[in-house]
Design a protein around this motif. Sequence first.
Motif, PDB file in Angstrom:
ATOM      1  N   GLU A  73       9.352 -36.969  -0.318  1.00  0.00           N
ATOM      2  CA  GLU A  73       8.393 -36.811  -1.409  1.00  0.00           C
ATOM      3  C   GLU A  73       9.027 -37.177  -2.747  1.00  0.00           C
ATOM      4  O   GLU A  73       8.391 -37.790  -3.604  1.00  0.00           O
ATOM      5  CB  GLU A  73       7.881 -35.371  -1.435  1.00  0.00           C
ATOM      6  N   ARG A  74      10.285 -36.820  -2.918  1.00  0.00           N
ATOM      7  CA  ARG A  74      10.965 -37.191  -4.158  1.00  0.00           C
ATOM      8  C   ARG A  74      11.121 -38.703  -4.260  1.00  0.00           C
ATOM      9  O   ARG A  74      11.015 -39.272  -5.360  1.00  0.00           O
ATOM     10  CB  ARG A  74      12.336 -36.525  -4.217  1.00  0.00           C
ATOM     11  N   ALA A  75      11.372 -39.364  -3.126  1.00  0.00           N
ATOM     12  CA  ALA A  75      11.454 -40.822  -3.145  1.00  0.00           C
ATOM     13  C   ALA A  75      10.108 -41.429  -3.522  1.00  0.00           C
ATOM     14  O   ALA A  75      10.037 -42.414  -4.270  1.00  0.00           O
ATOM     15  CB  ALA A  75      11.919 -41.342  -1.787  1.00  0.00           C
ATOM     16  N   THR A  76       9.022 -40.835  -2.996  1.00  0.00           N
ATOM     17  CA  THR A  76       7.684 -41.318  -3.355  1.00  0.00           C
ATOM     18  C   THR A  76       7.416 -41.132  -4.843  1.00  0.00           C
ATOM     19  O   THR A  76       6.892 -42.028  -5.524  1.00  0.00           O
ATOM     20  CB  THR A  76       6.625 -40.584  -2.534  1.00  0.00           C
ATOM     21  N   ILE A  77       7.788 -39.950  -5.361  1.00  0.00           N
ATOM     22  CA  ILE A  77       7.596 -39.695  -6.788  1.00  0.00           C
ATOM     23  C   ILE A  77       8.433 -40.674  -7.614  1.00  0.00           C
ATOM     24  O   ILE A  77       7.966 -41.214  -8.634  1.00  0.00           O
ATOM     25  CB  ILE A  77       7.969 -38.235  -7.119  1.00  0.00           C
TER      26      ILE A  77
ATOM     27  N   SER B  80       0.006 -37.684 -10.419  1.00  0.00           N
ATOM     28  CA  SER B  80       0.369 -36.476  -9.683  1.00  0.00           C
ATOM     29  C   SER B  80      -0.858 -35.661  -9.316  1.00  0.00           C
ATOM     30  O   SER B  80      -0.948 -35.110  -8.204  1.00  0.00           O
ATOM     31  CB  SER B  80       1.339 -35.631 -10.512  1.00  0.00           C
ATOM     32  N   ALA B  81      -1.831 -35.562 -10.227  1.00  0.00           N
ATOM     33  CA  ALA B  81      -3.050 -34.828  -9.924  1.00  0.00           C
ATOM     34  C   ALA B  81      -3.795 -35.472  -8.757  1.00  0.00           C
ATOM     35  O   ALA B  81      -4.302 -34.785  -7.858  1.00  0.00           O
ATOM     36  CB  ALA B  81      -3.944 -34.759 -11.160  1.00  0.00           C
ATOM     37  N   TYR B  82      -3.860 -36.784  -8.750  1.00  0.00           N
ATOM     38  CA  TYR B  82      -4.516 -37.488  -7.644  1.00  0.00           C
ATOM     39  C   TYR B  82      -3.803 -37.201  -6.318  1.00  0.00           C
ATOM     40  O   TYR B  82      -4.441 -36.915  -5.299  1.00  0.00           O
ATOM     41  CB  TYR B  82      -4.532 -38.987  -7.934  1.00  0.00           C
ATOM     42  N   ARG B  83      -2.472 -37.259  -6.322  1.00  0.00           N
ATOM     43  CA  ARG B  83      -1.713 -37.019  -5.094  1.00  0.00           C
ATOM     44  C   ARG B  83      -1.861 -35.584  -4.607  1.00  0.00           C
ATOM     45  O   ARG B  83      -1.906 -35.323  -3.396  1.00  0.00           O
ATOM     46  CB  ARG B  83      -0.235 -37.337  -5.330  1.00  0.00           C
TER      47      ARG B  83
ATOM     48  N   LEU C  60       2.873 -28.797   1.149  1.00  0.00           N
ATOM     49  CA  LEU C  60       3.032 -28.002  -0.063  1.00  0.00           C
ATOM     50  C   LEU C  60       4.344 -28.302  -0.776  1.00  0.00           C
ATOM     51  O   LEU C  60       4.444 -28.129  -1.991  1.00  0.00           O
ATOM     52  CB  LEU C  60       2.960 -26.508   0.284  1.00  0.00           C
ATOM     53  N   LEU C  61       5.344 -28.736  -0.018  1.00  0.00           N
ATOM     54  CA  LEU C  61       6.616 -29.075  -0.662  1.00  0.00           C
ATOM     55  C   LEU C  61       6.431 -30.210  -1.662  1.00  0.00           C
ATOM     56  O   LEU C  61       6.964 -30.177  -2.773  1.00  0.00           O
ATOM     57  CB  LEU C  61       7.643 -29.468   0.400  1.00  0.00           C
ATOM     58  N   GLY C  62       5.662 -31.238  -1.237  1.00  0.00           N
ATOM     59  CA  GLY C  62       5.409 -32.348  -2.145  1.00  0.00           C
ATOM     60  C   GLY C  62       4.616 -31.928  -3.362  1.00  0.00           C
ATOM     61  O   GLY C  62       4.897 -32.364  -4.489  1.00  0.00           O
ATOM     62  N   MET C  63       3.619 -31.055  -3.148  1.00  0.00           N
ATOM     63  CA  MET C  63       2.843 -30.568  -4.291  1.00  0.00           C
ATOM     64  C   MET C  63       3.742 -29.824  -5.277  1.00  0.00           C
ATOM     65  O   MET C  63       3.674 -30.026  -6.495  1.00  0.00           O
ATOM     66  CB  MET C  63       1.734 -29.640  -3.805  1.00  0.00           C
ATOM     67  N   ARG C  64       4.587 -28.946  -4.750  1.00  0.00           N
ATOM     68  CA  ARG C  64       5.458 -28.170  -5.639  1.00  0.00           C
ATOM     69  C   ARG C  64       6.439 -29.066  -6.373  1.00  0.00           C
ATOM     70  O   ARG C  64       6.781 -28.818  -7.537  1.00  0.00           O
ATOM     71  CB  ARG C  64       6.205 -27.114  -4.815  1.00  0.00           C
ATOM     72  N   GLU C  65       6.927 -30.113  -5.692  1.00  0.00           N
ATOM     73  CA  GLU C  65       7.840 -31.044  -6.356  1.00  0.00           C
ATOM     74  C   GLU C  65       7.163 -31.695  -7.555  1.00  0.00           C
ATOM     75  O   GLU C  65       7.746 -31.815  -8.635  1.00  0.00           O
ATOM     76  CB  GLU C  65       8.308 -32.109  -5.364  1.00  0.00           C
ATOM     77  N   ARG C  66       5.929 -32.141  -7.355  1.00  0.00           N
ATOM     78  CA  ARG C  66       5.222 -32.814  -8.442  1.00  0.00           C
ATOM     79  C   ARG C  66       4.907 -31.849  -9.585  1.00  0.00           C
ATOM     80  O   ARG C  66       5.068 -32.185 -10.762  1.00  0.00           O
ATOM     81  CB  ARG C  66       3.928 -33.438  -7.909  1.00  0.00           C
ATOM     82  N   VAL C  67       4.452 -30.642  -9.234  1.00  0.00           N
ATOM     83  CA  VAL C  67       4.091 -29.680 -10.270  1.00  0.00           C
ATOM     84  C   VAL C  67       5.335 -29.229 -11.035  1.00  0.00           C
ATOM     85  O   VAL C  67       5.312 -29.092 -12.258  1.00  0.00           O
ATOM     86  CB  VAL C  67       3.354 -28.487  -9.643  1.00  0.00           C
ATOM     87  N   THR C  68       6.429 -29.010 -10.316  1.00  0.00           N
ATOM     88  CA  THR C  68       7.677 -28.615 -10.980  1.00  0.00           C
ATOM     89  C   THR C  68       8.167 -29.704 -11.916  1.00  0.00           C
ATOM     90  O   THR C  68       8.674 -29.428 -13.014  1.00  0.00           O
ATOM     91  CB  THR C  68       8.742 -28.293  -9.924  1.00  0.00           C
ATOM     92  N   MET C  69       8.039 -30.954 -11.484  1.00  0.00           N
ATOM     93  CA  MET C  69       8.463 -32.068 -12.318  1.00  0.00           C
ATOM     94  C   MET C  69       7.712 -32.094 -13.637  1.00  0.00           C
ATOM     95  O   MET C  69       8.259 -32.466 -14.681  1.00  0.00           O
ATOM     96  CB  MET C  69       8.247 -33.380 -11.557  1.00  0.00           C
TER      97      MET C  69
END
Length: 456
Positions: free
Chosen positions: A227-231, A342-345, A397-406
Motif C-alpha cells: 500500500e505504501r508503494a501504491t501511495i 486518497s479519499a477516492y481510494r 484497513l491497513l491501506g486506509m490507515r496508511e493514507r489517513v495517517t499520511m
Amino acid sequence: MTQTIPRTELRIARSALSGLRQDLIKDAFAIRPLPPLSSGHPLMRRAPERARRYVGWLPHAALSACAFYVMAQSVILVPDDMSLVLALLSGVPLLLTMFRPVGAWWLSFGASAASGLGLLGLDQMVGWPWPIPLAISHVLVMVVTAARTRPRAAAEIWLLTALLAAAAEYFDADSRYTSDSVQVLFVSGLVLCAVVTGHTLGESKRRIAVQESVTVEERSRRTTLEERATIARELHDVVAHHMSVIAIQAEAAPYRVENPPEELTKSFATIRENAVSALTELRRVLGVVRADDSDTDTDPEAPQPTLATLDSLFVGVRAAGLAVDHVTTGAVRPLPQGVELSAYRIVQEALSNALRHAPGSTARVEVAYVLGGLGLRVVNGPPTKAVPPSPGMGHGLLGMRERVTMLNGEIRAGAREEDGGYEVTVFIPAPEAAPPETAHETAPPEAPAAAAVPEA
C-alpha cells in the motif's frame, strides 16, 4: 559391506547412549518446579474468576493426593516394620516429581530395583518384583517424567524399567509367586504412549499457532508495504504534475512582462532548473515503483481518480451486485489532489470490503465538505448471502490507515451494533486548494513556446 554394518551399529549405539546421558544423567537432579496451569488452559478458562488462582494448582494437589494414597496403601498392605520404608519409597519419588522429575524417576527406579532384587525383605504376597503401592507410584512417576521431558526420554525410561524387570526375574527365577512385570510394563507403556502422543500433538499445535501468527504478521507487513508503494506511485504522479507546471510557468513568466529585470529572469531560470532537477531525481527514485506495477490493469497514462469520478466507481460496484447510495453534503470545493486521490481510494477499498464480506447487502457513501477538511462515511449492511472464503484478505484497513495517517487525518472502522453491518468514518483535514493560475489573455509576441519538461 562387512565393515559398514558394524560401524553403523556402533554409531547408532553411541547416539543412543549420548541421548540417554543427555536426557537422564546430565543434570538429573536439577530443580525444575512444576508450574501452575497457564491462563489459556481449558480448566482455567472454564473455572470461575475467583477460583482460577486455586485451579492453577490442581496438578500439584493431584500428585500430593496420589502420594499420600500410595503411602496409605503401603501401611495397610505391609503391617510389619517395613511398611514405613515402603511408604517412603512409594510416596517421596512421587512428591519429588514436582521439583526434580528426572531425579524422582531415578529414586523410584532404585526403589524398584531394591524391591525386585529382594533387598527390602518384603513378603512377595504384596506383589513382585513391584509391591502394589510401589508399582502404582513408579508408573505415575514415569508418566510425570515423560510429560515434563522430551518424548525420547519416555522410551528410555520404559526400556530401563523393562531391563530391570528382566534382571529381577533372572536373579529370582525360582520364585513361587507370579511376576507382575508384564502388567506393569503393559500399563506403563500404554499410558506413556498416550502421554507422548498428547505431548507431541500439543507441541505441533503450538508450533502451528506460532507459524500462523508469523504468517499473519508477515502478510500484514507485506500489505502495508504494497500500500505504501501504491501511495508513493500516486504521489509521484501528483508531484510530477505540479513540478511540471512550476517549470513551465517559471520559463514563461519572464516573457509576460516587457523588459524584465535581469535579476528576475535569473530567478525564474533558477526556479525552472531546480524544478527540472527535482523531476529528474523523482523519476530516478520512484520510477522503479511505477515499473514494478506492470500487473495492474490501470493505464499508466490515465489521470489519477478524484472525488468527481466516484460515479464511475459506483457503476462498477453496482454491476458487481452491491447497491450503493451516494450523498454529498456541504459546498463542493476543490481540494488538494493528494486528498482527492486518497479519499477516492478509501471509498474504493471500503466498497471492495463490502463486496467481499457482505454480499447481497446495501452500502451508503456520504461525502461531506466541512470547514477545514473532508468527511467520509461508508456504511454497509449485514450480508444476506453466504460469505465466500477470501484467504489472504482482511488487510484493506491497513491501506486506509496508511493514507489517513499520511494526511494527518482520523479514521474509525468497526461493526455496527444496530444491524450487524460495518462502518468506516474518516476525516481528512484539507485547506481549500488554490485555484489554478490563469494565463494572460494575450501574451507578448516575443514569448516562445514552453520548452519540453522531462516526464517523471
